[in-house]
Write an enzyme that holds these catalytic residues in place. Structure first.
Site, mmCIF file in Angstrom:
data_model
loop_
_atom_site.group_PDB
_atom_site.id
_atom_site.type_symbol
_atom_site.label_atom_id
_atom_site.label_comp_id
_atom_site.label_asym_id
_atom_site.label_seq_id
_atom_site.Cartn_x
_atom_site.Cartn_y
_atom_site.Cartn_z
ATOM 1 N N ARG A 150 0.823 -1.187 0.000
ATOM 2 C CA ARG A 150 0.000 0.000 0.000
ATOM 3 C C ARG A 150 0.872 1.257 0.000
ATOM 4 O O ARG A 150 0.718 2.132 0.823
ATOM 5 C CB ARG A 150 -0.936 -0.014 1.219
ATOM 6 N N GLU A 163 -2.595 5.617 -0.213
ATOM 7 C CA GLU A 163 -1.424 5.067 0.460
ATOM 8 C C GLU A 163 -0.757 6.033 1.426
ATOM 9 O O GLU A 163 0.089 5.624 2.221
ATOM 10 C CB GLU A 163 -0.433 4.598 -0.602
#
Lengths: 809, 290, 168
Positions: A395, A763
């Site tokens: 991520r 993210e």
């Protein structure tokens, strides 16, 4: 409610100097009415009805007539010669149709090796030796899942164990060569640098303060709750290969499959159906996929392969595994002047990272972060070890997390060195003028770092917390406050610099408006939970005034969607989202011509108003987008092509640079060493917000995924290269109990170059959260002489420094 | 992760279950299955025959009688959480039930299975050692009672005979001035303990009268901390006494190093938890929580 | 290896199948009954993605053999909406953005359904502990907690479908 906006507006006095600016940019723009649901609306997700009723369609849900099942035999050694593989008993089992070995793939056209996304090579199935634990050795194809599982137990592989090399520093000594297939007999893969070494040496020579810290960012696994899998369905008559696959990048995967297999690309259809989380782990091509496709080619039947969790954790691509040595220089006035970083990147048995080609260490050189400094120099060396290959994100956007962790830790360490509060030290060193050219060559598009920090400090009550901490310290209680003021870099990327295996990192959208004013829009990306079906529809609603409810968004089928590079690195909104806006604008340009024709006025006499073109000065003379769409098929101007559709391949002029300030408060149990995150405030700035609800969800989820490596997760190997964390019993994902109640908020600093002023957000929290947590724990222990702790900060690590300092309970 | 093949029997009476057990030497009893089935999925356990005793509904009860709390072997962990008598009169057991695995596992996992598995990482062994419980084992010739101190004989080994089934657990009813506590340090919900401590004591004025202490996951066989008990017994629980008890437990436990921690950490953690559990148990005793 | 003929009621429908003794309940539900709304996430009884209600209790269907459910009443995510009306939990997950990729969602909803049946008015803390057998990798849990709280309020108002635990 956890969203801070209301509370902040009501209760927090605005500080002198920043109030007007921050308040002015905080408001989410909403230009369309709720019936249209363009940008800024908290639209409920269009994809949810199927998921909340069990009607999602994930790869393991695909069931085709005559489907076979594949299971994989994996290596119990990290490094071993294969002496023999005896599959006779397995083949004799009723229901077993084939055992596929490396030799079979070789015979099928050298398919026993495949290229990685970094132009390295990786074994699909081995012939001579295995080079990591749980490596695929051979595969069984059977009529039933249970029979395949029984059959792999019956395959006898004889190994001759070789020495493993688990530590990359050891690997650099080349005593054990991992890749003896290579011409150069060395484990060193590449060396990469950014910045100006001489200039950096100069500022260090002149520095009043220099601090140095080694840190290790351990191997992680993305651990999406859905593992990877495939259903390959080859039709020997039509020579068509249909593949259902857990893919974050179906188009790129189709091209890779075509290049590797020799099948013509138009005969390959990759369908990425609903994906149960990606986080970077579904970007690479894994050996299992290739073997599964070959199994279907050989049998002419559909073949399903679904990893179990142990296979997923033990063999699929890892993230991080960076050994960092960082030095920071600072002048006598407390201004950061330079940064020097040396890094060893443990790539495992192949460089199978998923970085743009020119960036073997990804965007790691963003590591000067949010701070203005004169010079920086970054070096990274990639090295092979006998561990699974990889180097994907977790991520995060291409190694940004490693960079941010380092700079945010170093900033705290330097703040303590010069004796300044970490918030003040950050404020003093923030970049203020944008666009900003960094010493490692990045051009930051926009930012307001102080605004985010101020808001975070006010939201959490920073000064009061410092007072509480001082009181508690008097009583021997351990409490810490940690800050992270990170800058992300997302949206790869401009074609001049960014490609994957040569394919430029544009992304695409195709919009078709039907005669009745309903639309279908297809994109080159692929949602794995990000909510593209909603967000993209809202972008089109914003641009064209079509209700978002009337826009069906589709992705993931390479036969129908335009070519794109997929969803990872927070790139979907910066690239495909922009493409959606640009395609809509092309449609709007044509719509204007049609409206002018229908209203019998010149185009210059028209103005756009939410969902219609109207005559300037007499808005009652108007044509709605729906009327225009109907006319585009029934009454379009002579000489004009019929229809109302457009495609756009968007090549972003720059990356986008989201940022934020996070503040974390921890309490530490001095008896057990346990760390409890009491509060965590996250102020994010991702430019203009398309759907605030989805953005909050992305941030909250990313925060838990930032908490995870800070306190819980790490892939651990023993000295023989055996994975000790191969199940969820040992690879520790946080539950709702460990995960605190996140408090989120935002500032808005639009990207100047993105058509919607948006930046990408999924993210940022994973990138920004870990150093905030570490900084808080170190802050709680700083009076004991603690300068740094490695993640994950387990209770034992805290206990150890406490007892060394003579603190006990 | 697919289990190997086996024959399956689902008796509906205890006699039938015992008879099946007598006939199949390779048989395993399937209770809640929350340890056994994962082990079978990894093929770490490959029993030829499973005797599923989930049909023995008459082994599912919690009742206070004749001076003890009788818990049927097939009582689900979640039933302990829901039991008024457990929550009001057996705080040590109530503490324990809340921290076993996770809520979904507790809906199937059984008290009998947790004990019969004889896993020192499980939570009930320490708790039952602290309570001085008795195990009722039923075989073809009837039932016998086994003192909990004699029940755990090795790692995953207990003193049940091959033809016996654990049918009941008996916990002595706490007298007045009694208190208990279970304190567990775990890496996250659902994990086994890094260390956990079960204390059951009875106060005699301001001194500890009797006290028993069980430890979780710091020894190859579920163990009592008898040294710690001796240090606390007949004493006022001053800081010094608590520390002495904690240190005794730290010295006598036998942890092994793993991902949860080093030997030194587990010993010291046990010291800290013994002190806290003693303190909480004494507070509860004083508060009349029995 | 023994084979067994089993009968159970799944989402109000009686089903009978012959199966191998080792068939896991989750595979039975997914493969034999084609109810693919119940997914699989791990092998160690850790993730809770496969949670279903057996006789009203939330359990991990990867850690039970199908043969054990002979005679049981089972509810899966496909049986939660009644007559086309979403259950308050489903409404809550949708309203409060309690899901992203959707993979853990059926298990979360089934866990929450059992939780609310036992404790109709749970605190935030009780909700967090109540779903601690279910892993979510996307949401960070805040909005799942809000979704369950939303459902509790709806059910308390009495205008929800799920006030009666028909499967208990």
């Amino acid at each position: 409610m956890t969203h801070l906006e209301d509370r902040f507006e009501q209760h927090s006095p605005k500080p002198e100097g920043v109030s007007a600016k921050v308040a002015a940019v905080d408001e989410i723009q909403v230009k369309t009415p709720v019936e249209v649901c363009g940008m800024g609306h908290r639209m409920k997700r269009k994809e949810d009805p199927r998921f909340i009723q069990g009607k999602g369609n994930y790869v393991d849900d695909v069931k085709l007539p005559g489907m076979l099942y594949m299971d994989i035999v994996r290596s119990p050694y990290a490094h071993a010669k294969i002496v023999s593989i005896d599959d006779s008993e397995a083949l004799a089992t009723p229901g077993v149709l084939a055992v596929i070995k490396g030799e079979d793939l070789k015979a099928a056209g050298n398919l026993h090796w495949m290229p990685t996304l970094m132009s390295d090579t990786q074994m699909v199935l081995p012939i001579d030796k295995v080079i990591y634990y749980a490596q695929e050795v051979c595969a069984v194809v059977a009529t039933e899942r249970y029979i395949a599982a029984d059959a792999i137990e019956k395959i006898v592989v004889e190994y001759e164990p070789l020495d493993a090399v688990v530590d990359p520093h050891e690997a650099m000594k080349d005593k054990v060569i991992v890749r003896d297939d290579k011409e150069k007999q060395t484990n060193h893969i590449w060396h990469w640098e950014a910045g100006d070494e001489q200039a950096t040496d100069k500022v260090f020579a002149e520095a009043a303060h220099v601090v140095e810290q080694k840190m290790y960012l351990p191997r992680l696994h993305v651990s999406s709750i859905e593992t990877c899998g495939m259903v390959a369905n080859y039709n020997k008559v039509t020579e068509h290969m249909q593949i259902y696959m857990t893919s974050q990048a179906p188009h790129a995967h189709r091209t890779v499959f075509a290049l590797v297999s020799g099948l013509p690309e138009h005969k390959i259809q990759i369908i990425s159906p609903d994906i149960g989380g990606g986080f970077g782990g579904k970007v690479p091509v894994y050996p299992g996929y290739v073997v599964c496709a070959v199994a279907s080619l050989l049998t002419g039947a559909p073949v399903k392969w679904i990893e179990d969790r142990s296979e997923n954790l033990q063999a699929d691509s890892f993230a991080r595994d960076y050994h960092i040595d960082a030095k920071m220089a600072c002048d006598a006035e407390g201004r950061i002047t330079g940064l020097k970083v040396k890094t060893l990147a443990d790539c495992g048995a192949a460089d199978a990272a998923a970085n743009p080609s020119k960036f073997p260490a990804g965007l790691y050189s963003i590591c000067t972060g949010s701070y203005d400094m004169k010079a920086a120099h970054v070096e990274v060396d990639g090295v092979y070890t006998t561990k699974p290959p990889g180097g994907v994100a977790y991520r995060c956007s291409f190694r940004v997390t490693e960079a941010v962790h380092m700079i945010e830790r170093m900033t705290d360490i330097m703040a303590r060195e010069v004796g300044t509060d970490p918030a003040e030290f950050r404020r003093k060193n923030f970049i203020r003028d944008f666009p900003y050219k960094s010493p490692t060559g990045w051009e930051y598009d926009s930012g307001n770092y102080e605004g985010a920090l101020d808001k975070a400090m006010q939201s959490i009550g920073y000064d009061e917390l410092r007072r509480e901490q001082a009181e508690k310290r008097e009583r021997g209680e351990l409490m810490g406050i940690g800050i992270s003021s990170f800058t992300e870099v997302v949206g790869a990327g401009p074609s001049r610099d960014y490609d994957i295996l040569g394919i430029k990192m544009f992304d695409s959208a195709e919009i078709r408006i039907h005669p009745t004013g309903k639309a279908i829009a297809r994109f080159g990306t692929k949602s794995q939970g990000q909510g593209h079906e909603t967000t993209y529809a809202q972008i089109i609603a914003e641009e064209l005034g079509l209700p978002a409810a009337d826009v069906q968004v589709e992705e993931g089928d390479t036969d129908t969607a335009p070519y794109g590079l997929g969803t990872y690195a927070s790139r979907s909104t910066p690239t495909a989202g922009a493409a959606g806006a640009m395609a809509a604008r092309k449609i709007k340009a044509k719509a204007k011509k049609i409206a002018a024709y229908l209203l019998e006025v010149g185009e210059d006499d028209l103005e756009w108003n939410i969902s219609q073109f109207q005559v300037k000065g007499s808005p009652e003379q108007a044509k709605t987008i729906q009327e225009i769409a109907f006319a585009a098929y029934t009454n379009h101007p002579p000489g004009m092509e019929a229809g109302l559709e457009a495609t756009d391949y968007y090549d972003p002029p720059n990356l986008t640079f989201p940022f934020g300030s996070y503040i974390c408060v921890v309490d530490i149990d001095k008896g057990t060493g346990e760390v409890k995150v009491r509060r965590f405030v996250a102020i994010d700035d991702c430019g203009h917000i398309i759907n605030p609800m989805i953005v909050e969800g992305q941030i909250e989820g990313g925060l838990t995924m930032g908490l995870a490596p800070a306190l819980f997760e790490e892939i651990v190997y023993d000295e023989n290269g055996q994975n000790l964390t191969g199940t969820f019993a040992d690879y520790l994902l946080p539950t709702a109990v460990e995960s605190p109640k996140w408090e989120t908020g935002h500032t808005i600093t639009p990207s100047p170059h993105h058509p919607l002023g948006a930046k990408g957000v999924g993210e940022s929290p994973t990138v920004g959260a870990p150093p905030a947590i570490v900084n808080a724990v170190v802050d709680a222990l700083a009076h004991l002489g603690v300068k740094h702790l490695e993640i994950p900060i387990t209770p034992e690590k805290v206990w150890k420094v406490l007892r060394e300092a003579g603190v006990t309970d | 992760m697919i289990p190997g093949q086996f024959d399956y029997h689902a008796p509906t009476t205890l006699d039938e279950a015992l008879s099946l057990l007598g006939h199949h030497s390779g048989a395993k009893i399937l209770a809640g299955g929350q340890s056994l089935i994962p082990a079978m999925r990894f093929r770490l356990a490959q029993p030829e025959v499973l005797i599923d005793i989930n049909g023995l509904g008459d082994l599912d009860y919690i009742r206070e009688q004749d001076g003890h709390l009788a818990i049927g072997a097939m009582t689900r962990e979640s039933a302990l959480e829901a039991s008024t008598v457990v929550q009001s009169r057996y705080p040590l057991l109530a503490d324990t039930a809340r921290v076993i695995a996770d809520p979904l596992v507790r809906n199937l996992a059984t008290v009998g299975g947790n004990l019969a598995h004889a896993d020192p990482a499980n939570d009930h062994p320490a708790t039952m050692l602290a309570y001085g419980a008795e195990i009722v084992a039923t075989g073809p010739k009837g039932s016998r009672r086994i003192a909990i101190d004699d029940f755990f004989t090795g790692l995953f080994e207990n003193s049940l005979g091959d033809n016996e089934i654990l049918t009941e657990i008996r916990i002595p009813a706490p007298g007045s001035g009694s208190g208990g506590a279970y304190i567990k340090t775990e890496r996250k919900v659902g994990d086994y303990a890094i260390s956990a401590v079960a204390v059951q004591l009875a106060m005699d004025g301001d001194r500890v009268g009797t006290v028993r202490i069980g430890l979780t996951n710091v020894s190859p066989v579920p163990m009592r901390a008898v040294g710690a008990e001796a240090a606390a017994s007949r004493s006022v629980l001053s800081d010094e006494v608590l520390e002495a008890a904690g240190q005794a437990a730290a010295a006598e436990c036998e942890p092994s190093a793993d991902l949860r921690g080093s030997v030194a950490y587990k010993r010291d953690l046990t010291r800290v938890l013994v002190k806290r559990a003693l303190r909480r148990a004494a507070e509860r005793a004083a508060g009349g929580a029995s | 290896m023994s084979r067994h003929k089993i009968t159970m009621t799944v989402n109000d429908v009686e089903v009978t199948r012959e199966i191998e003794s080792r068939n896991l309940l989750v595979h039975f539900i997914r493969e034999d009954l084609s109810l693919t709304g119940t997914p699989i996430g791990c092998d160690t009884t850790s993730c809770g993605a496969c949670t279903v209600l057996v006789n009203g209790r939330a359990i991990k269907s990867c850690t039970m053999f199908a043969v054990q459910a002979n005679g049981a009443t089972i509810e899966t995510i496909e049986g939660v909406a009644q007559n086309g009306d979403l259950h308050p939990l489903q409404q809550g997950f949708w309203e409060k953005h309690g899901l992203q990729c959707g993979y853990c969602t059926p298990g979360m909803i089934m866990s929450a359904k059992h939780l609310l049946a036992e404790n109709p008015n749970p605190s935030e803390e009780e909700i967090r502990w109540g779903i601690s057998g279910n892993l979510c990798r996307c949401t960070g849990y805040n909005k799942i907690v809000e979704a369950i709280r939303y459902a509790a309020d709806k059910l308390a108002e009495g205008d929800g479908e799920g006030t009666e635990e028909t499967s208990a």
